[in-house]
Design an enzyme around this catalytic site. Structure first.
Site, PDB file in Angstrom:
ATOM      1  N   GLY A  17       0.790  -1.229   0.000  1.00 28.56           N
ATOM      2  CA  GLY A  17       0.000   0.000   0.000  1.00 28.56           C
ATOM      3  C   GLY A  17       0.821   1.277   0.000  1.00 28.56           C
ATOM      4  O   GLY A  17       0.380   2.285   0.542  1.00 28.56           O
ATOM      5  N   ASN A  19       1.428   3.337  -2.501  1.00 31.47           N
ATOM      6  CA  ASN A  19       0.685   4.384  -3.197  1.00 31.47           C
ATOM      7  C   ASN A  19      -0.518   4.836  -2.371  1.00 31.47           C
ATOM      8  O   ASN A  19      -0.864   6.015  -2.378  1.00 31.47           O
ATOM      9  CB  ASN A  19       0.239   3.903  -4.587  1.00 31.47           C
ATOM     10  CG  ASN A  19       1.261   4.218  -5.661  1.00 31.47           C
ATOM     11  OD1 ASN A  19       1.698   5.342  -5.790  1.00 31.47           O
ATOM     12  ND2 ASN A  19       1.648   3.204  -6.416  1.00 31.47           N
ATOM     13  N   ARG A  74     -15.295 -14.661 -10.415  1.00 30.47           N
ATOM     14  CA  ARG A  74     -14.944 -13.243 -10.462  1.00 30.47           C
ATOM     15  C   ARG A  74     -16.167 -12.358 -10.221  1.00 30.47           C
ATOM     16  O   ARG A  74     -16.090 -11.317  -9.569  1.00 30.47           O
ATOM     17  CB  ARG A  74     -14.310 -12.943 -11.818  1.00 30.47           C
ATOM     18  CG  ARG A  74     -13.610 -11.626 -11.896  1.00 30.47           C
ATOM     19  CD  ARG A  74     -12.760 -11.545 -13.145  1.00 30.47           C
ATOM     20  NE  ARG A  74     -11.501 -12.238 -12.930  1.00 30.47           N
ATOM     21  CZ  ARG A  74     -10.636 -12.519 -13.889  1.00 30.47           C
ATOM     22  NH1 ARG A  74     -10.894 -12.183 -15.126  1.00 30.47           N
ATOM     23  NH2 ARG A  74      -9.511 -13.125 -13.608  1.00 30.47           N
ATOM     24  N   MET A  99      -4.296  -6.066  -7.308  1.00 35.53           N
ATOM     25  CA  MET A  99      -3.882  -7.028  -8.327  1.00 35.53           C
ATOM     26  C   MET A  99      -5.012  -7.984  -8.719  1.00 35.53           C
ATOM     27  O   MET A  99      -4.893  -9.201  -8.628  1.00 35.53           O
ATOM     28  CB  MET A  99      -2.659  -7.806  -7.833  1.00 35.53           C
ATOM     29  CG  MET A  99      -1.486  -6.927  -7.450  1.00 35.53           C
ATOM     30  SD  MET A  99      -0.948  -5.826  -8.789  1.00 35.53           S
ATOM     31  CE  MET A  99      -0.201  -7.012  -9.894  1.00 35.53           C
ATOM     32  N   LEU A 102     -10.835  -6.617 -13.005  1.00 38.81           N
ATOM     33  CA  LEU A 102     -12.215  -6.368 -12.602  1.00 38.81           C
ATOM     34  C   LEU A 102     -13.173  -6.626 -13.767  1.00 38.81           C
ATOM     35  O   LEU A 102     -12.833  -6.410 -14.926  1.00 38.81           O
ATOM     36  CB  LEU A 102     -12.345  -4.930 -12.110  1.00 38.81           C
ATOM     37  CG  LEU A 102     -11.472  -4.624 -10.888  1.00 38.81           C
ATOM     38  CD1 LEU A 102     -11.289  -3.131 -10.705  1.00 38.81           C
ATOM     39  CD2 LEU A 102     -12.048  -5.266  -9.632  1.00 38.81           C
ATOM     40  N   HIS A 118      -0.548   2.638 -13.266  1.00 34.07           N
ATOM     41  CA  HIS A 118       0.103   1.499 -13.911  1.00 34.07           C
ATOM     42  C   HIS A 118       1.585   1.820 -14.100  1.00 34.07           C
ATOM     43  O   HIS A 118       1.926   2.928 -14.529  1.00 34.07           O
ATOM     44  CB  HIS A 118      -0.548   1.229 -15.272  1.00 34.07           C
ATOM     45  CG  HIS A 118       0.042   0.044 -15.975  1.00 34.07           C
ATOM     46  ND1 HIS A 118      -0.195  -1.250 -15.566  1.00 34.07           N
ATOM     47  CD2 HIS A 118       0.876  -0.037 -17.037  1.00 34.07           C
ATOM     48  CE1 HIS A 118       0.468  -2.072 -16.349  1.00 34.07           C
ATOM     49  NE2 HIS A 118       1.126  -1.369 -17.255  1.00 34.07           N
ATOM     50  N   GLU A 152     -11.391  -2.407 -20.756  1.00 32.36           N
ATOM     51  CA  GLU A 152     -10.181  -2.901 -21.412  1.00 32.36           C
ATOM     52  C   GLU A 152      -8.984  -2.673 -20.498  1.00 32.36           C
ATOM     53  O   GLU A 152      -8.766  -1.563 -20.024  1.00 32.36           O
ATOM     54  CB  GLU A 152      -9.980  -2.179 -22.751  1.00 32.36           C
ATOM     55  CG  GLU A 152      -8.913  -2.814 -23.612  1.00 32.36           C
ATOM     56  CD  GLU A 152      -8.817  -2.171 -24.990  1.00 32.36           C
ATOM     57  OE1 GLU A 152      -7.898  -2.542 -25.742  1.00 32.36           O
ATOM     58  OE2 GLU A 152      -9.641  -1.294 -25.299  1.00 32.36           O
ATOM     59  N   ASP A 154      -5.856  -1.731 -18.581  1.00 30.04           N
ATOM     60  CA  ASP A 154      -4.832  -0.679 -18.659  1.00 30.04           C
ATOM     61  C   ASP A 154      -5.046   0.268 -19.840  1.00 30.04           C
ATOM     62  O   ASP A 154      -4.097   0.707 -20.501  1.00 30.04           O
ATOM     63  CB  ASP A 154      -3.417  -1.290 -18.693  1.00 30.04           C
ATOM     64  CG  ASP A 154      -3.082  -2.009 -17.396  1.00 30.04           C
ATOM     65  OD1 ASP A 154      -3.587  -1.586 -16.341  1.00 30.04           O
ATOM     66  OD2 ASP A 154      -2.346  -3.012 -17.437  1.00 30.04           O
ATOM     67  N   GLU A 183       5.514   7.377  -9.014  1.00 30.72           N
ATOM     68  CA  GLU A 183       4.108   7.012  -8.784  1.00 30.72           C
ATOM     69  C   GLU A 183       3.560   7.759  -7.575  1.00 30.72           C
ATOM     70  O   GLU A 183       2.429   8.257  -7.591  1.00 30.72           O
ATOM     71  CB  GLU A 183       3.976   5.506  -8.560  1.00 30.72           C
ATOM     72  CG  GLU A 183       4.245   4.654  -9.778  1.00 30.72           C
ATOM     73  CD  GLU A 183       4.097   3.180  -9.482  1.00 30.72           C
ATOM     74  OE1 GLU A 183       3.239   2.809  -8.658  1.00 30.72           O
ATOM     75  OE2 GLU A 183       4.851   2.373 -10.066  1.00 30.72           O
TER      76      GLU A 183
END
Length: 198
Positions: A17, A19, A74, A99, A102, A118, A152, A154, A183
């Site tokens: 964590g 970020n 999922r 990770m 979705l 990303h 779609e 990234d 980042e």
């Protein structure tokens, strides 16, 4: 007891964590609550052992775990994840080292409110092993991209990018560490710009 925020933010993590911590600190130091009625209110992880959860709890944030291994597929996982997120009525949902891929239904549910960071200069190197692929391809530069999440992988509107050099003899780990410092700068900056734009 502080008044409820008009624009709550929920962060999703899978690991340390870092970020997430950068975003929480930026919200605090940038006075997002006073300036935008916004702030991080909760951190949700798909991994019970995610180190970032302990840090988030120490900051007084709500935390939750939705373990993907406890769900049949999922779609079932995403439905449980949405329930945990929606309990906080978020204005923004920020993926920070989360990770999991979705489902389109999840992405649609948070359309316009879902962001990710990303570790590559998209559209180059979507997916995993970005630093290794950049080195193997002979790139002279690498970096990171903050983008809106679409169905779609990234893709989606780029909100902020940072560039770092690929140095002679770089390893994926060394390059990853160099990119990560950027980042931590560009993700909060992109979010603050969105909040300021209303």
């Amino acid at each position: 007891m502080p008044a409820p925020l008009a624009r709550p933010i929920v962060i999703l993590i899978s690991g340390s964590g870092s970020n997430m911590a950068a975003l929480v600190e930026a919200a605090r130091h940038g006075r997002w609550a006073a300036r935008f009625g916004a702030g991080v209110v909760a951190v949700v992880s798909n991994r019970p052992g995610a180190a970032g959860l302990a840090w988030a709890r120490e900051q007084g944030l709500a935390t939750a775990v939705v373990d993907h291994q406890q769900h049949a597929d999922r779609e079932a996982f995403d439905a449980a994840l949405m329930a945990a997120i929606d309990a906080h009525r978020p204005a923004l949902v920020l993926l920070a080292g989360f990770m999991r891929i979705l489902t389109p239904g999840f992405v649609r549910h948070y359309e316009g409110r879902l962001l990710n960071i990303h570790p590559s200069l998209l559209p180059a190197f979507p997916g995993l092993k970005t630093h290794q692929r950049a080195i193997e391809t002979g790139c002279r530069f690498a970096g990171a991209t903050v983008h809106r999440v679409t169905a779609e992988l990234d893709h989606g509107e780029y909100l902020e990018q940072a560039v770092v050099p690929v140095l002679p003899g770089d390893t994926p780990e060394a390059l990853a560490a160099r990119v990560l410092t950027q980042e931590h700068l560009i993700y909060p900056r992109a979010v603050e710009r969105l909040l300021a734009a209303g």
